[in-house]
Design an enzyme around this catalytic site. Structure first.
Site, PDB file in Angstrom:
ATOM      1  N   ASP A 148       0.871  -1.180   0.000  1.00  0.00           N
ATOM      2  CA  ASP A 148       0.000   0.000   0.000  1.00  0.00           C
ATOM      3  C   ASP A 148       0.908   1.229   0.000  1.00  0.00           C
ATOM      4  O   ASP A 148       1.857   1.308   0.786  1.00  0.00           O
ATOM      5  CB  ASP A 148      -0.856  -0.008   1.281  1.00  0.00           C
ATOM      6  CG  ASP A 148      -2.238   0.575   1.072  1.00  0.00           C
ATOM      7  OD1 ASP A 148      -2.335   1.603   0.382  1.00  0.00           O
ATOM      8  OD2 ASP A 148      -3.214   0.020   1.615  1.00  0.00           O
ATOM      9  N   ASP A 250      -2.937   4.642  -2.649  1.00  0.00           N
ATOM     10  CA  ASP A 250      -4.034   5.098  -1.794  1.00  0.00           C
ATOM     11  C   ASP A 250      -4.491   6.503  -2.178  1.00  0.00           C
ATOM     12  O   ASP A 250      -3.662   7.412  -2.307  1.00  0.00           O
ATOM     13  CB  ASP A 250      -3.521   5.112  -0.342  1.00  0.00           C
ATOM     14  CG  ASP A 250      -4.579   5.545   0.647  1.00  0.00           C
ATOM     15  OD1 ASP A 250      -5.496   4.755   0.894  1.00  0.00           O
ATOM     16  OD2 ASP A 250      -4.490   6.674   1.157  1.00  0.00           O
ATOM     17  N   GLU A 304      -6.453   3.537  -5.897  1.00  0.00           N
ATOM     18  CA  GLU A 304      -7.748   3.509  -5.224  1.00  0.00           C
ATOM     19  C   GLU A 304      -8.646   4.550  -5.898  1.00  0.00           C
ATOM     20  O   GLU A 304      -8.299   5.718  -5.947  1.00  0.00           O
ATOM     21  CB  GLU A 304      -7.566   3.844  -3.745  1.00  0.00           C
ATOM     22  CG  GLU A 304      -8.842   3.705  -2.969  1.00  0.00           C
ATOM     23  CD  GLU A 304      -8.776   4.373  -1.596  1.00  0.00           C
ATOM     24  OE1 GLU A 304      -9.529   3.950  -0.727  1.00  0.00           O
ATOM     25  OE2 GLU A 304      -8.012   5.315  -1.420  1.00  0.00           O
ATOM     26  N   HIS A 370     -11.091  -2.841   3.849  1.00  0.00           N
ATOM     27  CA  HIS A 370     -10.972  -2.317   5.219  1.00  0.00           C
ATOM     28  C   HIS A 370     -11.763  -1.026   5.434  1.00  0.00           C
ATOM     29  O   HIS A 370     -11.831  -0.540   6.555  1.00  0.00           O
ATOM     30  CB  HIS A 370      -9.502  -2.080   5.524  1.00  0.00           C
ATOM     31  CG  HIS A 370      -8.933  -1.006   4.643  1.00  0.00           C
ATOM     32  ND1 HIS A 370      -8.791  -1.159   3.273  1.00  0.00           N
ATOM     33  CD2 HIS A 370      -8.537   0.249   4.917  1.00  0.00           C
ATOM     34  CE1 HIS A 370      -8.327  -0.052   2.766  1.00  0.00           C
ATOM     35  NE2 HIS A 370      -8.152   0.824   3.726  1.00  0.00           N
ATOM     36  N   ASP A 371     -12.298  -0.439   4.367  1.00  0.00           N
ATOM     37  CA  ASP A 371     -13.097   0.782   4.501  1.00  0.00           C
ATOM     38  C   ASP A 371     -14.591   0.489   4.481  1.00  0.00           C
ATOM     39  O   ASP A 371     -15.413   1.415   4.430  1.00  0.00           O
ATOM     40  CB  ASP A 371     -12.780   1.753   3.349  1.00  0.00           C
ATOM     41  CG  ASP A 371     -11.383   2.327   3.462  1.00  0.00           C
ATOM     42  OD1 ASP A 371     -10.899   2.491   4.596  1.00  0.00           O
ATOM     43  OD2 ASP A 371     -10.778   2.602   2.416  1.00  0.00           O
TER      44      ASP A 371
END
Ligand code: GLC
Length: 608
Positions: A148, A250, A304, A370-371
């Site tokens: 990431d 990200d 992302e 994870h969001d």
């Protein structure tokens, strides 16, 4: 009131992230053991729909949230040694790549998405030596590693920011965005995580405001500064030289800003995405990154978020533009609402993305990360009679669609939302700040609590449920966030023993996808579009045709499809027992087509 809750949680995490993944050279396992260079695929030579085969198209990416996966040292926080202890579990899943949320040094305002040193490992997670062991262990098991990379912002505790805020003429001043206070207040910018939603934070030290699209501890980096960009490429080289195989960028679509800081129309924050995504020069930066990094290292890249529209998405990933590899769009995960969702909308979103990328470009397929709250709680039915069935049905969907699956850890067990009753149980700064914001403006807090029980990110961040021992075998200490109380019945150890468990079903689905390139490259056709509960589609590739039937409801359902089922061979079902009675009417197809019965949340795959 409810509307504003949706706005926070659905607008951003539904429309904004993309990830790059690449293949480096140094430190990678020898050719005989590795999956091969960036574009070598096990089906090389085939030319599906104008898309050249590539390993990252065939990859099955498993996302690990390191903080919650496995704690080795007993401090209650997952760590790299914990992941290392589960390498054989990862191998047993059959997945071919792992994406780890950020593991760099961080004060953890946003669980690692606030980085204070890009060349070091977070102390709670371990050391660089642990990282080296983990990477080697993954490569030895033929699993690639996706890093990431968080470069829209750093932590305010990063040395760059310490320098930058120290004086107006510090050489690092322009690594960030500053607005001197003698110019008055800067034009309003919306912040996703700030307790007042204000993205400008006043700093008395130099009498100026700095910009933070996320929290106050996440100041935005200034990509217009070539010196900053050079630093980022240096960081990417550092990790690529270590042998990482890919980067997930990200919040990257936000990095480019219009630094003339025009005033945005009143209320722009309701649709802030249109103003923030794909700003000036973003594509220049990506092409520069390609020249500096992606053209030298055989790594994969995914950002992302996929921009504001299909054109943006294509511009990010069409191979001839030499920017990124694959798009990671949020439309799919925006579909569920606390009151439910329409399957027609779900089908429409996935069909639309498939058709836009049928001939060119490549997308990701996912229903959680994870969001997001848990997949089975949002898209399926997590009540005891249907939890396993519906989670297996959703797994079938993810692994039979075109695009690269990104599968979130714990979903292979059908882990569910924890639904905290008290705000004190939540840990996510984004939720806590938003709670305060809603409270300050006098919102209906009981309704808000209901809303976050359904949607909060912490629902998807509770510890991985390994077994029925205390704390689900996640830690010998006190976990940083509570373990879901359903762990005595819902855990990996119990599912290992049951051949029909969601875990073993996931393994079967992974193996099926890996064996059949039709699930990777095949043409997709939605067959029974108007059906409100059944999703029926075919995938077709080089003479092979698969039919996938998914019942998204808790009752029996029927689909009528224009397919000749006379010679159809059932190859997979998520039910243990065979269908009682006659499942198919008019298998040869009459005017109404073949009619096929499905049980609640049933998923079946036929070879046609
Ligand atoms: C991305 C991450 C999210 C994080 C945010 C700020 O959306 O996925 O977890 O909070 O960026 O870095």
């Amino acid at each position: 009131m409810k509307k504003s809750f949706f706005f926070i949680c659905f607008t951003f995490f539904s429309c904004s992230l993309i990830v790059p993944a690449v293949f480096g050279q140094a430190g990678r396992p020898p050719a005989t053991k590795t999956p091969g260079p960036a574009n070598r695929s096990s089906h090389a030579g085939l030319q599906p729909d104008g898309n050249k085969p590539a390993w990252w198209k065939e990859a099955i990416v498993y996302q690990i949230y390191p903080r919650s996966f496995k704690d080795h040292d007993g401090d209650g926080i997952g760590d790299l040694k914990g992941i290392i202890s589960k390498l054989d579990y990862l191998k047993s899943l059959g997945i071919t790549a792992v994406w780890l949320n950020p593991i760099y040094s961080s004060p953890n305002d946003d669980n690692g998405y606030d980085i204070s040193d890009y060349r070091n490992i977070m102390k709670e997670f371990g050391t660089m030596e642990d990282f080296n062991v983990l990477l080697k262990g993954l490569h030895e098991r033929h699993i690639r590693f996706v890093m990431d990379l968080v470069v829209n912002h750093s932590s305010d505790e990063h040395e760059w920011f310490r320098q930058s805020r120290s004086s107006r003429d510090n050489p690092y001043r322009n690594y960030y965005h500053w607005w001197n206070a003698e110019r008055g207040k800067p034009p309003y910018r919306y912040s996703l995580f700030d307790v007042n939603h204000d993205a400008w934070r006043y700093d008395s030290l130099t009498d100026a405001y700095y910009l933070h699209y996320f929290s106050r501890k996440q100041p935005d980096l200034n990509w217009e500064n070539p010196a900053l960009r050079k630093e980022i490429y240096g960081i990417m080289r550092f990790w690529a030289d270590k042998g990482v195989d890919g980067f997930r960028l990200d919040a990257f679509q936000f990095v480019a800003k219009d630094t003339t800081w025009p005033k945005f129309p009143d209320g722009f924050e309701k649709d802030f995405f249109q103003y923030y995504a794909i700003g000036p020069h973003l594509h220049d930066y990506l092409r520069e990154m390609y020249g500096q990094i992606f053209s030298h290292y055989p790594v994969m890249s995914v950002a992302e978020g996929a921009g504001r529209n299909m054109q943006d998405a294509h511009d990010l990933v069409d191979a001839d533009r030499k920017e990124l590899n694959l798009a990671y769009a949020f439309d799919g995960v925006s579909v569920p609402r606390p009151e439910g969702y329409k399957l027609s909308e779900f089908k429409e979103v996935f069909s639309r993305w498939d058709s836009a990328f049928a001939d060119k470009g490549w997308i990701s397929i996912f229903l959680a990360n994870h969001d997001q709250a848990r997949m089975v709680s949002r898209f399926g039915n997590d009540s005891p009679p249907f939890r396993e069935l519906s989670s297996k049905m959703l797994t079938t969907f993810i692994l039979t669609m075109r695009g690269t699956p990104f599968y979130y850890n714990g979903d292979e067990l059908g882990m569910t939302n924890i639904r905290f009753d008290k705000i004190e149980d939540y840990r996510d700064m984004a939720t806590l700040n938003d709670y305060q914001y809603q409270k300050n403006k006098g919102a209906d807090m009981a309704a808000y609590m209901d809303f976050i029980r359904f949607s909060a990110r912490d629902n998807g961040r509770t510890p991985f449920q390994w077994d029925s021992s205390p704390q689900a075998g996640f830690t010998a200490g006190e976990p940083w966030i509570k373990v879901n109380p359903n762990y005595p019945v819902l855990n990996a150890a119990a599912q290992e023993k049951d051949p029909a468990s969601p875990l073993n079903y996931f393994r079967k689905m992974v193996a099926l996808r890996k064996k059949n390139p039709v699930f990777v490259y095949g043409r997709y056709l939605d067959l029974d579009r108007e059906n409100p509960v059944v999703y029926a589609y075919t995938r077709e590739y080089r003479g092979q045709k698969m039919l996938v039937l998914l019942n998204f409801s808790a009752t029996d359902a029927k689909t009528a499809i224009p397919v000749n089922m006379a010679n159809a061979k059932l190859i997979l079902s998520n039910y243990k027992d065979v269908f009682p009675g006659k499942r198919i009417e008019a298998p040869g197809g009459d005017r109404a087509g073949a009619r096929i019965m499905l049980r609640p949340y049933e998923a079946i795959i036929y070879k046609l």
